[in-house]
Design an enzyme around this catalytic site. Structure first.
Site, mmCIF file in Angstrom:
data_model
loop_
_atom_site.group_PDB
_atom_site.id
_atom_site.type_symbol
_atom_site.label_atom_id
_atom_site.label_comp_id
_atom_site.label_asym_id
_atom_site.label_seq_id
_atom_site.Cartn_x
_atom_site.Cartn_y
_atom_site.Cartn_z
ATOM 1 N N ARG A 179 1.102 57.996 -2.701
ATOM 2 C CA ARG A 179 2.545 58.159 -2.912
ATOM 3 C C ARG A 179 3.037 56.909 -3.640
ATOM 4 N NH1 ARG A 179 6.467 58.871 2.306
ATOM 5 N NH2 ARG A 179 5.819 56.721 2.712
ATOM 6 N N PHE A 193 23.679 49.421 12.281
ATOM 7 C CA PHE A 193 22.590 50.315 11.864
ATOM 8 C C PHE A 193 22.984 51.183 10.669
ATOM 9 C CE2 PHE A 193 21.600 49.994 16.479
ATOM 10 C CZ PHE A 193 20.274 49.615 16.407
ATOM 11 N N PHE A 225 -1.164 60.562 2.080
ATOM 12 C CA PHE A 225 -0.981 59.992 0.747
ATOM 13 C C PHE A 225 -1.999 58.893 0.462
ATOM 14 C CE2 PHE A 225 3.627 61.180 1.778
ATOM 15 C CZ PHE A 225 3.524 62.420 1.162
ATOM 16 N N ASN A 258 23.556 61.599 8.849
ATOM 17 C CA ASN A 258 22.152 61.954 9.087
ATOM 18 C C ASN A 258 21.885 61.937 10.592
ATOM 19 O OD1 ASN A 258 19.487 62.576 8.425
ATOM 20 N ND2 ASN A 258 18.881 60.424 8.296
ATOM 21 N N LYS A 286 18.370 46.408 1.576
ATOM 22 C CA LYS A 286 18.079 45.583 2.755
ATOM 23 C C LYS A 286 17.962 44.106 2.361
ATOM 24 C CE LYS A 286 18.131 48.826 5.788
ATOM 25 N NZ LYS A 286 19.281 48.910 6.700
ATOM 26 N N TYR A 314 16.657 51.516 -1.866
ATOM 27 C CA TYR A 314 16.745 51.354 -0.404
ATOM 28 C C TYR A 314 16.265 49.961 0.002
ATOM 29 C CZ TYR A 314 14.943 51.136 4.297
ATOM 30 O OH TYR A 314 14.650 50.686 5.555
ATOM 31 N N SER A 357 0.151 66.149 4.391
ATOM 32 C CA SER A 357 -0.446 65.548 3.214
ATOM 33 C C SER A 357 -0.602 64.056 3.480
ATOM 34 C CB SER A 357 0.505 65.833 2.035
ATOM 35 O OG SER A 357 0.138 65.081 0.943
ATOM 36 N N SER A 408 14.364 45.393 7.489
ATOM 37 C CA SER A 408 13.097 46.116 7.416
ATOM 38 C C SER A 408 11.990 45.228 6.869
ATOM 39 C CB SER A 408 13.287 47.318 6.493
ATOM 40 O OG SER A 408 12.048 47.856 6.111
ATOM 41 N N ARG A 433 -0.236 50.445 8.756
ATOM 42 C CA ARG A 433 1.149 50.089 9.116
ATOM 43 C C ARG A 433 1.179 49.586 10.555
ATOM 44 N NH1 ARG A 433 1.484 50.751 4.573
ATOM 45 N NH2 ARG A 433 2.938 51.963 3.307
ATOM 46 N N ASP A 458 30.151 56.403 13.860
ATOM 47 C CA ASP A 458 29.148 57.163 13.114
ATOM 48 C C ASP A 458 29.871 58.213 12.276
ATOM 49 O OD1 ASP A 458 26.761 58.851 12.452
ATOM 50 O OD2 ASP A 458 25.794 57.540 13.909
HETATM 51 C C1 UD1 Z 1 9.248 53.246 4.635
HETATM 52 C C2 UD1 Z 1 9.742 51.903 4.182
HETATM 53 C C3 UD1 Z 1 10.420 51.201 5.313
HETATM 54 C C4 UD1 Z 1 11.531 52.050 5.820
HETATM 55 C C5 UD1 Z 1 11.013 53.389 6.272
HETATM 56 C C6 UD1 Z 1 12.207 54.226 6.657
HETATM 57 C C7 UD1 Z 1 8.580 50.714 2.427
HETATM 58 C C8 UD1 Z 1 7.359 49.963 2.045
HETATM 59 N N1 UD1 Z 1 8.629 51.123 3.688
HETATM 60 O O1 UD1 Z 1 8.170 52.982 5.515
HETATM 61 O O2 UD1 Z 1 10.949 49.984 4.883
HETATM 62 O O3 UD1 Z 1 12.198 51.401 6.862
HETATM 63 O O4 UD1 Z 1 10.278 53.992 5.206
HETATM 64 O O5 UD1 Z 1 12.196 55.486 6.219
HETATM 65 O O6 UD1 Z 1 9.462 50.941 1.635
HETATM 66 N N2 UD1 Z 1 2.405 59.133 5.004
HETATM 67 C C9 UD1 Z 1 1.544 60.184 4.736
HETATM 68 N N3 UD1 Z 1 2.057 61.442 4.698
HETATM 69 C C10 UD1 Z 1 3.379 61.720 4.932
HETATM 70 C C11 UD1 Z 1 4.245 60.642 5.207
HETATM 71 C C12 UD1 Z 1 3.721 59.360 5.229
HETATM 72 O O7 UD1 Z 1 0.360 59.981 4.515
HETATM 73 O O8 UD1 Z 1 3.784 62.891 4.865
HETATM 74 C C13 UD1 Z 1 1.863 57.772 5.096
HETATM 75 C C14 UD1 Z 1 2.436 56.809 4.073
HETATM 76 O O9 UD1 Z 1 1.686 56.799 2.910
HETATM 77 C C15 UD1 Z 1 2.352 55.488 4.845
HETATM 78 C C16 UD1 Z 1 2.500 55.883 6.302
HETATM 79 O O10 UD1 Z 1 2.202 57.268 6.369
HETATM 80 O O11 UD1 Z 1 1.097 54.928 4.675
HETATM 81 C C17 UD1 Z 1 3.892 55.642 6.856
HETATM 82 O O12 UD1 Z 1 4.832 56.226 5.984
HETATM 83 P P1 UD1 Z 1 6.382 56.350 6.365
HETATM 84 O O13 UD1 Z 1 6.524 56.892 7.738
HETATM 85 O O14 UD1 Z 1 7.054 57.103 5.261
HETATM 86 O O15 UD1 Z 1 6.889 54.852 6.412
HETATM 87 P P2 UD1 Z 1 6.757 53.689 5.333
HETATM 88 O O16 UD1 Z 1 6.629 54.225 3.964
HETATM 89 O O17 UD1 Z 1 5.726 52.743 5.829
#
Ligand code: UD1
Length: 333
Positions: free
Chosen positions: A291, A79, A216, A34, A152, A148, A214, A123, A229, A30
């Site tokens: 978002r 990883f 999204f 991060n 993958k 990103y 927030s 992913s 999800r 490592d």
């Molecule tokens: C994303 C990537 C995934 C990656 C992961 C790692 C895509 C489609 N997905 O997952 O491949 O492995 O990040 O970081 O590229 N949300 C909010 N508010 C927030 C944060 C998130 O509403 O402050 C919502 C998002 O809109 C989403 C859900 O929560 O619907 C999950 O978001 P997040 O945890 O960021 O993961 P993904 O975007 O699904």
């Protein structure tokens, strides 16, 4: 011995615990870009076992060869990579340089050291925004919506191409949304700075580090208007890596993509509501605009993992959320 690159990170650290629980010996590489050394100390505390460890950047191939000379490595779980979708859009070269060059070096290393067991951290982002859900491993792999995501997709392609020219057994594990923390509360998701992912943001609002979550987008074509999800407990996910290493021991000599999720879709509001129910803490949230780059809904058909690896997710959404909260309360700063 299993080499775990990025072993001090969120999924890596949980995987090492499960490897040690199954009596594998572990070598970690490592560079702490991060992650923190303290995660490795926590792993030793949880398991009562010790791990070998090299601090280095995988982009330095000569150093990789030099530093690992004395270790007898049977398999590799790779990883080590950057993982912020948003950051990758602003710093694409940083993402391609790290995620692709590290992978190329680790594959060259695999060949040089005659290692035939390889597990790659991929992913569900490879499916982009799918027309049909749940997605199976046969669903179309898309072009990639961020550097990103592309790293993958390209990573999987590199492994496939390399496998056509050199014999080894590989599994590309396509994770859905890993959340939660180890039951000890000693390791978990600890992003540096403002979290991008949902769960660390929720727990930071709950503990008072951030004022408001927030959400999204509230106008998606989903039951409550927020994104869906497939959230999966990181401990379940970690166990699947051990099963993948064991499966590769059968020397199938192929590259097999495998989805890792629960097969259930949960909305953002469902996460917030369940978190509130489990912890009895109110989450201050606001529904904001969508978002960029978010997929409205994705969850996985995870029957292949059961068929091939004998693995399926065990832990509930409540387990995921209460363990994430337990970990947040244990974070010192
Ligand atoms: C994303 C990537 C995934 C990656 C992961 C790692 C895509 C489609 N997905 O997952 O491949 O492995 O990040 O970081 O590229 N949300 C909010 N508010 C927030 C944060 C998130 O509403 O402050 C919502 C998002 O809109 C989403 C859900 O929560 O619907 C999950 O978001 P997040 O945890 O960021 O993961 P993904 O975007 O699904």
């Amino acid at each position: 011995m299993i080499l775990v690159t990025g072993g001090a990170g969120y999924i890596g650290s949980h995987t090492i615990v499960e490897l040690l629980n199954k009596n594998f010996e572990v070598l970690v590489i490592d560079n702490f870009s991060n992650s923190e050394l303290s995660a490795l100390n926590s792993i030793e505390k949880i398991t009562g076992k010790s791990i070998s460890f090299i601090e280095m950047d995988l982009r330095n191939y000569d150093l990789l060869i030099e530093k690992t000379k004395e270790f007898d490595i049977e398999g590799i779980i790779h990883f080590a990579a950057y993982k912020s979708v948003g950051e990758s859009v602003f710093e694409p070269l940083k993402y391609y340089d790290n995620n692709i060059n590290s992978l190329i070096n680790i594959l060259n290393f695999l060949k040089e050291r005659s290692i035939s067991n390889f597990v790659f951290s991929s992913s569900c982002t490879v499916y982009g925004s799918p027309e049909i859900i749940p997605v199976t491993e046969k669903s179309e792999v898309k072009k990639g919506e961020s550097p990103y995501g592309k790293s993958k997709i390209i990573g999987e392609e590199i492994i496939n191409d390399f496998n056509a020219s050199h014999t080894f057994s590989a599994i590309n594990l396509r994770y859905f949304n890993p959340i939660g923390a180890h039951s000890s509360g000693l390791i978990g998701d600890k992003p540096s700075g403002k979290p991008n992912n949902l769960l660390p943001f929720v727990t930071q609002v709950a503990i008072g580090k951030r004022e408001v979550l927030s959400i999204f987008g509230g106008d998606y074509d989903t039951p409550d208007g927020t994104c869906l999800r497939d959230y999966i407990h990181v401990t379940d996910l970690a166990k699947a890596h051990v099963s993948a290493i064991e499966y590769n021991r059968k020397n199938h000599n192929k590259v097999i993509p495998i989805n890792l999720g629960t097969g259930n879709g949960s909305s953002v509001l469902e996460i917030v509501n369940t978190f509130e129910k489990v912890t009895k803490i109110k989450i201050n949230f606001k529904i904001n605009p969508r978002r960029k780059g978010d997929v409205p809904a994705i969850f996985g058909d995870c029957s292949l993992s059961k068929k091939l690896l004998g693995w399926e997710a065990q832990l509930s959404l409540e387990d995921m959320l209460s363990s994430a909260w337990n970990f947040e309360k244990n974070i010192k700063n």
